[in-house]
Design a protein around this motif. Structure first.
Motif, PDB file in Angstrom:
ATOM      1  N   ASP A   1       9.740  20.745  60.152  1.00  0.00           N
ATOM      2  CA  ASP A   1       8.879  21.440  61.103  1.00  0.00           C
ATOM      3  C   ASP A   1       9.093  22.951  61.062  1.00  0.00           C
ATOM      4  O   ASP A   1       9.607  23.555  62.008  1.00  0.00           O
ATOM      5  CB  ASP A   1       9.118  20.902  62.529  1.00  0.00           C
TER       6      ASP A   1
ATOM      7  N   ARG B   1       3.344  13.003  55.480  1.00  0.00           N
ATOM      8  CA  ARG B   1       3.141  13.761  56.736  1.00  0.00           C
ATOM      9  C   ARG B   1       1.669  14.139  56.842  1.00  0.00           C
ATOM     10  O   ARG B   1       1.094  14.722  55.924  1.00  0.00           O
ATOM     11  CB  ARG B   1       4.002  15.020  56.749  1.00  0.00           C
TER      12      ARG B   1
ATOM     13  N   GLU C   1      18.177  13.008  64.145  1.00  0.00           N
ATOM     14  CA  GLU C   1      17.266  14.150  64.161  1.00  0.00           C
ATOM     15  C   GLU C   1      17.553  14.950  65.425  1.00  0.00           C
ATOM     16  O   GLU C   1      17.487  14.408  66.538  1.00  0.00           O
ATOM     17  CB  GLU C   1      15.820  13.635  64.164  1.00  0.00           C
TER      18      GLU C   1
ATOM     19  N   ASN D   1       3.884  17.230  68.030  1.00  0.00           N
ATOM     20  CA  ASN D   1       2.646  17.722  68.610  1.00  0.00           C
ATOM     21  C   ASN D   1       1.530  17.782  67.564  1.00  0.00           C
ATOM     22  O   ASN D   1       0.383  17.475  67.857  1.00  0.00           O
ATOM     23  CB  ASN D   1       2.941  19.153  69.096  1.00  0.00           C
ATOM     24  N   ALA D   2       1.899  18.143  66.340  1.00  0.00           N
ATOM     25  CA  ALA D   2       0.889  18.456  65.339  1.00  0.00           C
ATOM     26  C   ALA D   2       0.859  17.494  64.149  1.00  0.00           C
ATOM     27  O   ALA D   2      -0.153  17.412  63.452  1.00  0.00           O
ATOM     28  CB  ALA D   2       1.138  19.873  64.815  1.00  0.00           C
TER      29      ALA D   2
HETATM   30  N1  LIG Z   1      11.355  13.975  55.654  1.00  0.00           N
HETATM   31  C1  LIG Z   1      11.300  13.180  56.702  1.00  0.00           C
HETATM   32  N2  LIG Z   1      11.934  12.000  56.697  1.00  0.00           N
HETATM   33  C2  LIG Z   1      11.873  11.172  57.768  1.00  0.00           C
HETATM   34  N3  LIG Z   1      11.211  11.460  58.894  1.00  0.00           N
HETATM   35  C3  LIG Z   1      10.564  12.634  58.968  1.00  0.00           C
HETATM   36  C4  LIG Z   1      10.579  13.551  57.883  1.00  0.00           C
HETATM   37  N4  LIG Z   1       9.850  14.642  58.254  1.00  0.00           N
HETATM   38  C5  LIG Z   1       9.404  14.406  59.505  1.00  0.00           C
HETATM   39  N5  LIG Z   1       9.834  13.201  59.945  1.00  0.00           N
HETATM   40  C6  LIG Z   1       9.587  12.597  61.269  1.00  0.00           C
HETATM   41  O1  LIG Z   1       8.274  12.941  61.682  1.00  0.00           O
HETATM   42  C7  LIG Z   1       8.318  13.587  62.952  1.00  0.00           C
HETATM   43  C8  LIG Z   1       7.150  14.554  63.070  1.00  0.00           C
HETATM   44  O2  LIG Z   1       7.250  15.581  62.095  1.00  0.00           O
HETATM   45  P1  LIG Z   1       7.208  17.126  62.503  1.00  0.00           P
HETATM   46  O3  LIG Z   1       8.457  17.490  63.242  1.00  0.00           O
HETATM   47  O4  LIG Z   1       6.912  17.887  61.281  1.00  0.00           O
HETATM   48  O5  LIG Z   1       5.978  17.144  63.499  1.00  0.00           O
HETATM   49  P2  LIG Z   1       5.426  18.315  64.424  1.00  0.00           P
HETATM   50  O6  LIG Z   1       4.199  17.809  65.046  1.00  0.00           O
HETATM   51  O7  LIG Z   1       5.295  19.567  63.593  1.00  0.00           O
HETATM   52  O8  LIG Z   1       6.616  18.474  65.502  1.00  0.00           O
HETATM   53  P3  LIG Z   1       6.707  19.404  66.819  1.00  0.00           P
HETATM   54  O9  LIG Z   1       5.907  18.805  67.906  1.00  0.00           O
HETATM   55  O10 LIG Z   1       8.185  19.382  67.117  1.00  0.00           O
HETATM   56  O11 LIG Z   1       6.212  20.777  66.412  1.00  0.00           O
HETATM   57  C9  LIG Z   1       9.710  14.240  63.006  1.00  0.00           C
HETATM   58  O12 LIG Z   1      10.079  14.464  64.348  1.00  0.00           O
HETATM   59  C10 LIG Z   1      10.555  13.187  62.294  1.00  0.00           C
HETATM   60  O13 LIG Z   1      10.947  12.150  63.184  1.00  0.00           O
END
Ligand SMILES: Nc1ncnc2c1ncn2[C@@H]1O[C@H](COP(=O)(O)OP(=O)(O)OP(=O)(O)O)[C@@H](O)[C@H]1O
Ligand SMILES: O=P(O)(O)O[C@@H]1[C@@H](OP(=O)(O)O)[C@H](OP(=O)(O)O)[C@H](O)[C@H](OP(=O)(O)O)[C@H]1OP(=O)(O)O
Length: 421
Positions: A383, A48, A158, A28-29
């Motif tokens: 996350d 990220r 994941e 989402n973020a």
């Molecule tokens: N260290 C990493 N190595 C590989 N892929 C990663 C890593 N960190 C994050 N990702 C990928 O990036 C995606 C998005 O990251 P993240 O979960 O932090 O996003 P978010 O927007 O905070 O998620 P949510 O909507 O669940 O709150 C993860 O679902 C994962 O597939």
């Protein structure tokens, strides 16, 4: 298990080439990109980046002031991840972070390059081109060995396990007593999906200490992945876990046993479930009136909690749990602010993802928790950002809507589910 050292907070100034960053996935973020170039300082790392709604960027503001705020915000989140979430669940699960400057032009080009790969349901958002810093974390999709052996593929799973408990709160109104029998995920399916797309996955199976139930939960996830399971092979996401196949050999059946054994050996989900439920012992129905009272009395201000607030919340959570064993929040005599911040910590833990990377799936069909040695693996949670105090009313309304929708589609109590802890 490989581990990393934490607290590498150097900010790097390097020219970044958008063609050297491959889109991985997004939530989402945030959106994540894997480095594909040859610069050793980025090899094996993921970038990220924050996303925003397309319209948000009309509010342009990028000056030194916002840069300082960004640095402060990222440092706060990194410390929160290590000192708050890490101290609860185990710091060994937290990936180290570095930061790098990113430019408007680099981010705009990344937006263009990633556009065709991104899922259509995220099309109302894109990378926020106002950010000046990106966060680097180790890539959980790449090889565990510094030099990958030929023919060895890293398989990364994941999992977003969501809520692992049924509430025991005594503060649930009679009309919502279903919360004690049907878990939030199972009820939520009736708000999020139509009949054809609902999952049979129940998080309580995955969070159980029972090998067969964990394997069953993984199978349910594989049949209906939604956003709760993703499988990557050699850095590429599979369209479905059941597609997992190497050199023509289907591998999901073996992988699920390996995963179940890792999950149970780590004990991570049992711990997560205990933390989620003890930090949310009142339920949003019990905690919301305390939130209102704390805001009215000024104990909770409009601003979001500080790092000190979070650290103190964890210390007080530990102290009161030590005194009362694992008693619930109403018995622990915690103050209103403590109750609200504990609830928000639980909310973080209900939304984290766990990434597990393995290189070899044992060839013998290990179908019990003790049957074979565990392969080499790496595990981390992602996350972990703090949830916002300003969302308390959203949390109350959202759960209310989930319950109402479920009851509307299951008016007959005999046809309602009974999730087993
Ligand atoms: N260290 C990493 N190595 C590989 N892929 C990663 C890593 N960190 C994050 N990702 C990928 O990036 C995606 C998005 O990251 P993240 O979960 O932090 O996003 P978010 O927007 O905070 O998620 P949510 O909507 O669940 O709150 C993860 O679902 C994962 O597939
Ligand atoms: O409330 P939920 O269970 O729908 O969780 C939201 C997630 O939905 P899902 O896992 O699909 O059900 C939601 O995930 P998706 O965007 O649906 O992938 C977010 O993780 C959201 O967190 P935030 O608002 O970005 O901090 C999550 O919101 P929070 O409740 O964690 O704030």
């Amino acid at each position: 298990m490989d581990s990393y050292t934490n607290r590498d907070e150097e900010l790097e100034h390097t020219h970044l080439d958008p063609h050297e960053w491959r889109y991985i996935c997004e939530g989402n973020a945030k959106v994540a990109f894997a480095y594909t170039g040859s610069d050793l300082q980025f090899a094996g790392w993921v970038l990220r980046l924050n996303k925003c709604f397309l319209d948000d960027e009309n509010e342009v503001s990028s000056n030194q002031d916002t840069l300082l705020k960004e640095i402060e915000y990222l440092q706060k989140n990194n410390t929160f991840e290590i000192d708050v979430i890490g101290s609860l669940i185990g710091v060994q699960y937290i990936l180290p972070q570095r930061s790098t400057y990113v430019t408007h032009i680099f981010l705009s080009q990344l937006n263009e390059l990633a556009a065709s790969t991104r899922p259509s349901h995220r099309a109302n958002t894109h990378i926020d081109t106002r950010q000046q810093i990106g966060v680097l974390v180790p890539n959980m999709l790449t090889s565990l060995a510094p030099t990958p052996a030929p023919g060895v593929h890293t398989i990364t799973v994941e999992l977003k396990p969501k809520w692992g408990f049924l509430t025991k709160s005594t503060l649930i109104s009679d009309k919502n007593s279903i919360k004690r029998r049907v878990c939030r995920y199972c009820m939520h399916q009736y708000t999020k999906h139509d009949a054809d797309n609902r999952s049979t996955f129940c998080p309580l199976d995955l969070f159980s200490d029972d090998y067969k139930r964990v394997v069953y939960a993984l199978d349910c996830l594989a049949l209906s992945p939604q956003n709760n399971i993703r499988v990557f092979v050699g850095g590429q996401i599979l369209s479905a876990p059941l597609q997992l196949c190497l050199e023509g050999v289907p591998l999901w059946d073996k992988l699920k046993h390996t995963l179940a054994r890792i999950i149970l050996a780590e004990g991570i989900l049992i711990k997560l479930k205990h933390l989620q439920s003890s930090l949310d012992s009142l339920d949003i129905e019990g905690v919301f009136p305390r939130y209102q009272r704390a805001v009215k009395s000024g104990t909770l201000a409009d601003e979001e909690p500080t790092l000190n607030d979070w650290v103190n919340t964890v210390a007080e959570f530990r102290r009161t749990n030590d005194i009362c064993g694992h008693a619930n929040g109403s018995e622990r005599r915690i103050n209103d602010k403590q109750a609200v911040l504990e609830f928000l910590l639980s909310t973080v833990l209900k939304d984290i993802s766990i990434m597990i990377a393995v290189e070899q799936i044992p060839s013998q069909s290990a179908s019990s928790r003790t049957a074979a040695e565990l392969p080499k693996y790496r595990i981390a949670i992602v996350d972990t950002e703090p949830k916002k105090l300003s969302k308390m009313s959203v949390y109350l309304e959202r759960y209310q809507r989930i319950v109402s929708n479920y009851l509307e589609s299951h008016p007959d109590p005999d046809k309602q589910k009974h999730c087993q802890e």
